[in-house]
Design a protein around this motif. Structure first.
Motif, PDB file in Angstrom:
ATOM      1  N   PRO A  11     -49.456 -28.827 -10.714  1.00 35.55           N
ATOM      2  CA  PRO A  11     -48.274 -29.653 -10.457  1.00 35.55           C
ATOM      3  C   PRO A  11     -48.240 -30.130  -9.003  1.00 35.55           C
ATOM      4  O   PRO A  11     -48.556 -29.374  -8.082  1.00 35.55           O
ATOM      5  N   ASN A  12     -47.865 -31.391  -8.820  1.00 37.84           N
ATOM      6  CA  ASN A  12     -47.673 -31.973  -7.492  1.00 37.84           C
ATOM      7  C   ASN A  12     -46.189 -32.226  -7.297  1.00 37.84           C
ATOM      8  O   ASN A  12     -45.544 -32.844  -8.154  1.00 37.84           O
ATOM      9  N   LEU A  13     -45.674 -31.780  -6.187  1.00 35.39           N
ATOM     10  CA  LEU A  13     -44.261 -31.948  -5.861  1.00 35.39           C
ATOM     11  C   LEU A  13     -44.142 -32.995  -4.762  1.00 35.39           C
ATOM     12  O   LEU A  13     -44.725 -32.843  -3.694  1.00 35.39           O
ATOM     13  N   TRP A  14     -43.400 -34.046  -5.016  1.00 33.20           N
ATOM     14  CA  TRP A  14     -43.265 -35.171  -4.097  1.00 33.20           C
ATOM     15  C   TRP A  14     -42.077 -34.933  -3.160  1.00 33.20           C
ATOM     16  O   TRP A  14     -40.943 -34.772  -3.612  1.00 33.20           O
ATOM     17  N   PHE A  15     -42.353 -34.936  -1.881  1.00 37.13           N
ATOM     18  CA  PHE A  15     -41.316 -34.799  -0.858  1.00 37.13           C
ATOM     19  C   PHE A  15     -41.322 -36.051   0.007  1.00 37.13           C
ATOM     20  O   PHE A  15     -42.296 -36.808   0.022  1.00 37.13           O
ATOM     21  N   ALA A  78     -34.997 -33.082 -14.726  1.00 33.73           N
ATOM     22  CA  ALA A  78     -35.950 -33.286 -15.822  1.00 33.73           C
ATOM     23  C   ALA A  78     -37.162 -32.359 -15.687  1.00 33.73           C
ATOM     24  O   ALA A  78     -37.836 -32.082 -16.674  1.00 33.73           O
ATOM     25  N   ILE A  79     -37.429 -31.890 -14.489  1.00 30.97           N
ATOM     26  CA  ILE A  79     -38.499 -30.917 -14.239  1.00 30.97           C
ATOM     27  C   ILE A  79     -37.888 -29.735 -13.491  1.00 30.97           C
ATOM     28  O   ILE A  79     -37.146 -29.919 -12.520  1.00 30.97           O
ATOM     29  N   SER A  80     -38.198 -28.539 -13.951  1.00 33.44           N
ATOM     30  CA  SER A  80     -37.722 -27.344 -13.256  1.00 33.44           C
ATOM     31  C   SER A  80     -38.772 -26.248 -13.388  1.00 33.44           C
ATOM     32  O   SER A  80     -39.666 -26.326 -14.228  1.00 33.44           O
ATOM     33  N   PHE A  81     -38.640 -25.245 -12.555  1.00 32.33           N
ATOM     34  CA  PHE A  81     -39.489 -24.065 -12.635  1.00 32.33           C
ATOM     35  C   PHE A  81     -38.652 -22.904 -13.140  1.00 32.33           C
ATOM     36  O   PHE A  81     -37.576 -22.635 -12.601  1.00 32.33           O
ATOM     37  N   LEU A  82     -39.137 -22.235 -14.167  1.00 28.58           N
ATOM     38  CA  LEU A  82     -38.461 -21.072 -14.714  1.00 28.58           C
ATOM     39  C   LEU A  82     -39.068 -19.829 -14.070  1.00 28.58           C
ATOM     40  O   LEU A  82     -40.290 -19.661 -14.073  1.00 28.58           O
ATOM     41  N   VAL A  83     -38.212 -18.999 -13.501  1.00 30.92           N
ATOM     42  CA  VAL A  83     -38.631 -17.735 -12.897  1.00 30.92           C
ATOM     43  C   VAL A  83     -38.169 -16.630 -13.838  1.00 30.92           C
ATOM     44  O   VAL A  83     -36.974 -16.376 -13.962  1.00 30.92           O
ATOM     45  N   LEU A  98     -32.873 -18.816  -3.410  1.00 30.71           N
ATOM     46  CA  LEU A  98     -33.061 -20.226  -3.753  1.00 30.71           C
ATOM     47  C   LEU A  98     -31.780 -21.055  -3.679  1.00 30.71           C
ATOM     48  O   LEU A  98     -31.843 -22.274  -3.530  1.00 30.71           O
ATOM     49  N   THR A  99     -30.612 -20.413  -3.772  1.00 36.96           N
ATOM     50  CA  THR A  99     -29.372 -21.179  -3.618  1.00 36.96           C
ATOM     51  C   THR A  99     -28.947 -21.299  -2.164  1.00 36.96           C
ATOM     52  O   THR A  99     -28.059 -22.094  -1.852  1.00 36.96           O
ATOM     53  N   ASP A 100     -29.579 -20.562  -1.256  1.00 38.89           N
ATOM     54  CA  ASP A 100     -29.248 -20.651   0.164  1.00 38.89           C
ATOM     55  C   ASP A 100     -29.548 -22.077   0.647  1.00 38.89           C
ATOM     56  O   ASP A 100     -30.708 -22.481   0.721  1.00 38.89           O
ATOM     57  N   ASP A 112     -32.512 -25.951  -5.239  1.00 38.90           N
ATOM     58  CA  ASP A 112     -32.720 -25.399  -3.909  1.00 38.90           C
ATOM     59  C   ASP A 112     -32.414 -26.452  -2.840  1.00 38.90           C
ATOM     60  O   ASP A 112     -32.058 -27.595  -3.160  1.00 38.90           O
ATOM     61  N   LYS A 113     -32.529 -26.078  -1.594  1.00 39.18           N
ATOM     62  CA  LYS A 113     -32.168 -26.971  -0.490  1.00 39.18           C
ATOM     63  C   LYS A 113     -33.064 -28.195  -0.388  1.00 39.18           C
ATOM     64  O   LYS A 113     -32.738 -29.139   0.332  1.00 39.18           O
ATOM     65  N   PHE A 114     -34.174 -28.212  -1.125  1.00 37.76           N
ATOM     66  CA  PHE A 114     -35.058 -29.374  -1.139  1.00 37.76           C
ATOM     67  C   PHE A 114     -34.824 -30.244  -2.375  1.00 37.76           C
ATOM     68  O   PHE A 114     -35.492 -31.252  -2.556  1.00 37.76           O
ATOM     69  N   GLY A 115     -33.880 -29.822  -3.233  1.00 40.16           N
ATOM     70  CA  GLY A 115     -33.533 -30.600  -4.413  1.00 40.16           C
ATOM     71  C   GLY A 115     -34.304 -30.239  -5.668  1.00 40.16           C
ATOM     72  O   GLY A 115     -34.101 -30.835  -6.721  1.00 40.16           O
ATOM     73  N   LEU A 116     -35.197 -29.243  -5.581  1.00 35.92           N
ATOM     74  CA  LEU A 116     -35.991 -28.830  -6.731  1.00 35.92           C
ATOM     75  C   LEU A 116     -35.159 -27.911  -7.629  1.00 35.92           C
ATOM     76  O   LEU A 116     -34.444 -27.041  -7.137  1.00 35.92           O
TER      77      LEU A 116
END
Length: 162
Positions: A11-15, A78-83, A98-100, A112-116
């Motif tokens: 997976p590539n995450l676009w920032f 539409a895309i998320s990571f399940l932990v 992750l909510t910090d 998270d703070k980056f919008g993911l």
């Protein structure tokens, strides 16, 4: 059909420009994680020469790449990571980390703070939501709908009608 091997999918995450900061954060949150490679823009652009273009990293055994590609493509749910967490203590830890600076959503989802988007889920939750007892599963589902962070004990109590 030609003989082909099973490809590695990464997976590539676009920032916009903060991919390296995001990777540093994620690597600090998840154990057994590390940065494996960083590439930089050259004079060819389009980013400023010497600024970070990509960061390859591992979160546990998941390989990912962060790319600083500009502000054209923000993250969506539409895309998320399940932990998948071993217990409530892990749920609490990942939720808090992750909510910090991010935001709580609902039913174990957060940004998270980056919008993911992430789903923080305890092992065993699926048994409560899809168990053999349909009425008990419905009670657990209804309990989950009232939660932001998942509380496994509360789900279990709803399932057991305690």
């Amino acid at each position: 059909m030609p003989s082909i091997s099973s490809p590695r999918i990464i997976p590539n995450l676009w920032f916009n420009t903060n991919g390296a900061d995001a990777v540093d954060f994620y690597v600090s949150v998840f154990p057994h994680s590390r940065v494996t490679n960083t590439t930089y823009y050259t004079d060819a652009g389009p980013g400023p020469a010497g600024s970070v273009l990509t960061v390859d990293f591992e979160l546990g055994d998941l390989k990912l790449t962060a790319i600083n590609g500009g502000a054209d493509f923000p993250f969506t749910e539409a895309i998320s990571f399940l932990v998948l967490c071993a217990n409530q203590e892990e749920v609490d830890y990942y939720w808090d980390m992750l909510t910090d600076g991010g935001s709580e959503v609902q039913c174990g989802w957060l940004k998270d703070k980056f919008g993911l988007s992430w789903q923080i889920v305890p092992e065993g939750m699926e048994k409560l939501l899809a168990g053999d007892d349909a009425e008990a599963a419905t009670r657990a589902f209804n309990a989950m709908f009232g939660m932001k962070k998942i509380d496994l004990a509360a789900l279990q109590a709803a399932y057991n009608r305690e």
